[in-house]
Design an enzyme around this catalytic site. Structure first.
Site, PDB file in Angstrom:
ATOM      1  N   HIS A  82      74.923 -57.614  41.137  1.00 12.09           N
ATOM      2  CA  HIS A  82      74.324 -58.500  42.130  1.00 12.09           C
ATOM      3  C   HIS A  82      75.137 -59.782  42.224  1.00 12.09           C
ATOM      4  CE1 HIS A  82      71.172 -60.404  44.511  1.00 12.09           C
ATOM      5  NE2 HIS A  82      71.415 -61.485  43.803  1.00 12.09           N
ATOM      6  N   ASP A 161      57.743 -61.351  45.751  1.00 13.81           N
ATOM      7  CA  ASP A 161      58.939 -62.174  45.966  1.00 13.81           C
ATOM      8  C   ASP A 161      59.126 -62.462  47.451  1.00 13.81           C
ATOM      9  OD1 ASP A 161      61.564 -63.382  45.317  1.00 13.81           O
ATOM     10  OD2 ASP A 161      62.278 -61.702  46.514  1.00 13.81           O
ATOM     11  N   ARG A 168      58.669 -70.610  49.770  1.00 21.87           N
ATOM     12  CA  ARG A 168      59.612 -71.553  49.147  1.00 21.87           C
ATOM     13  C   ARG A 168      60.527 -72.178  50.190  1.00 21.87           C
ATOM     14  NH1 ARG A 168      62.583 -67.846  45.199  1.00 21.87           N
ATOM     15  NH2 ARG A 168      63.901 -69.668  44.880  1.00 21.87           N
ATOM     16  N   SER A 183      63.177 -64.271  41.038  1.00 24.00           N
ATOM     17  CA  SER A 183      63.288 -63.604  42.342  1.00 24.00           C
ATOM     18  C   SER A 183      64.396 -62.541  42.297  1.00 24.00           C
ATOM     19  CB  SER A 183      63.583 -64.674  43.403  1.00 24.00           C
ATOM     20  OG  SER A 183      64.076 -64.124  44.578  1.00 24.00           O
ATOM     21  N   LYS A 187      63.834 -58.058  41.808  1.00 23.55           N
ATOM     22  CA  LYS A 187      64.313 -57.046  42.765  1.00 23.55           C
ATOM     23  C   LYS A 187      65.257 -56.051  42.091  1.00 23.55           C
ATOM     24  CE  LYS A 187      65.120 -60.471  45.477  1.00 23.55           C
ATOM     25  NZ  LYS A 187      65.357 -61.513  46.452  1.00 23.55           N
TER      26      LYS A 187
END
Ligand code: URA
Length: 433
Positions: A82, A161, A168, A183, A187
């Site tokens: 990621h 999320d 947010r 967050s 995922k």
């Protein structure tokens, strides 16, 4: 338990229990708590922070809020990767086939781009015919056959999320390390990864502007991974300028192919080789970084990496001829050169501004609903440290319209030219295990 009591406790800076955090997330996901209470909870968290224990409870609660992808029918350690997002970041397109060519399964769910950053699935969709939606069975079969499949995020993964992120965004609570870390990790864990390599970007195109902040975020995510039984490594890499030379969807596929052939941009290649090496180490359990790097270099030099890319594209319905004939990818009608007006060295390229310039051309989305023009983009002919002379092209604009004045002005604003040659940028700042 009442929401107001948990908010009060967090407001006073006390650490919450697992039950309290799970309660907040369940109530909010299922509509039992209104946005104004969640906003207060988010702000209290933003201001008072959380312990690593609380952050791992928060992550677990967010994972539990929705479905989990079951990858147990795929043999081997499923290593995901990621990036916290950047401009010109096509690393997934390179490391996926590299790692797959070594027999390590890559079962990846990727997002679409928004704002100045691009998304892997948008880039893949620039390949004619490429399908980013596969049924779960087809996804698993593709990974078992080719060791790689990349699909768009689907299903009901970490819905807490999704709701919290939207809140947010409008309550000035995005840039909080506990909230960002939970967050991202919720995922990744919900999408079934056994092990995760995180590429935390820093610089003008990234969320994190300093190495210190990036280190805290990276350490927090590695700690969550360890607490939740996912082997996790975080790298901190440069996003002071865009990564590589190409920005735009089809452009980035072309550049990824160059790296897979061993003829790509040196800096992009260096970061990609390092990310792939850490993925291999997590996938095999080997701890020798140099040996892993050598494996990556070998599959690039032998052509196995490019062959893995070819099989991957064909298995998802894409026209694999693009591998040998990149001219079959969408190509823009016009190209314009942005010429330097002074002599000197490139001392800065604001990555966010370059990303916005590409978005204005149509390569990215200002709003989620916007459509994308796969053919358009930018080629950075000069990067930080390169010498320029008046009249030389610093950047090529690939456009499907003739009026690119706004884009050109933005590119000029993003570049700074100085008399002295700047010190070389570090590409990899730290690796946290
Ligand atoms: N990316 C995410 O997925 N979540 C954040 O909070 C920030 C970046």
């Amino acid at each position: 338990m009442r929401m107001v009591d948990v908010i009060h406790k967090k407001r006073e800076g006390e650490a919450l229990t697992q039950e309290e955090i799970a309660f907040v997330i369940q109530e909010y996901t299922h509509g039992g708590a209104p946005d104004y209470q969640m906003s207060a909870f988010l702000m209290a968290t933003f201001l008072n922070g959380m312990t690593n224990e609380e952050i791992s409870y928060l992550t677990s609660a967010m994972v539990e809020s929705g479905d989990r992808v079951d990858l147990s029918a795929i043999e081997g350690v499923k290593v995901d990767k990621h990036s916290t997002g950047g401009v010109g970041d096509k690393i997934s397109l390179i490391v996926g086939p590299v790692v797959a060519s070594l027999g390590i399964p890559v079962a990846k769910m990727s997002g679409r781009g928004l704002g100045h950053t691009g998304g892997t699935v948008d880039k893949l969709e620039s390949i004619p015919g490429f399908q980013i939606e596969l049924s779960s069975e087809a996804f698993i079969q593709a990974v078992n056959t080719n060791k790689i499949a990349i699909v768009g995020q689907s299903g009901n993964l970490a819905p807490a999320d999704k709701k919290m992120y939207a809140l947010r965004d409008v309550t000035a609570t995005v840039d909080s390390i506990p909230l960002i870390a939970s967050s991202i990790m919720s995922k990744k864990i919900a999408s079934g990864a056994d092990a995760i390599v995180l590429d935390v970007k820093i610089g003008s195109g990234a969320f994190m502007k300093t190495v210190e902040d990036a280190r805290v975020l990276a350490r927090t995510m590695v700690d969550i991974g360890n607490r939740l039984n996912r082997k996790t490594i975080a790298m901190i890499t440069d996003m002071e300028q865009p990564l590589g030379r190409e920005i735009g969807n089809a452009n980035e596929i072309r550049e990824a192919l160059e790296v897979l052939r061993g003829t790509g941009d040196a800096e992009l290649t260096e970061v990609a080789v390092a990310v792939a090496a850490y993925m291999i180490m997590l996938g095999t359990g080997d701890t020798d970084y140099e040996a892993a790097r050598n494996k990556v270099k070998d599959v690039i030099l032998s052509g196995q990496a490019v062959e893995a890319f070819r099989r991957f594209v064909a298995s998802q319905g894409g026209d694999a001829r693009v591998v040998d004939h990149p001219e079959l990818l969408p190509t823009a009608r016009y190209s314009f050169e942005v010429a330097a007006v002074e002599t000197g060295y490139v001392s800065r390229i604001n990555a966010e501004q370059i990303g916005i310039a590409a978005m204005l051309l149509g390569a990215g989305r200002a709003k989620k609903e916007d459509s994308i023009d796969y053919a358009v983009g930018l080629t950075l002919n000069k990067k930080i440290g390169d010498k320029v002379a008046p009249g030389e092209s610093i950047c090529t604009i690939h456009a499907n319209r003739e009026d690119v004045r706004e884009v050109e002005a933005m590119i000029r604003g993003a570049y700074a030219i100085a008399e002295a040659k700047p010190a070389p940028l570090q590409l990899i700042y730290d690796v946290i295990v």
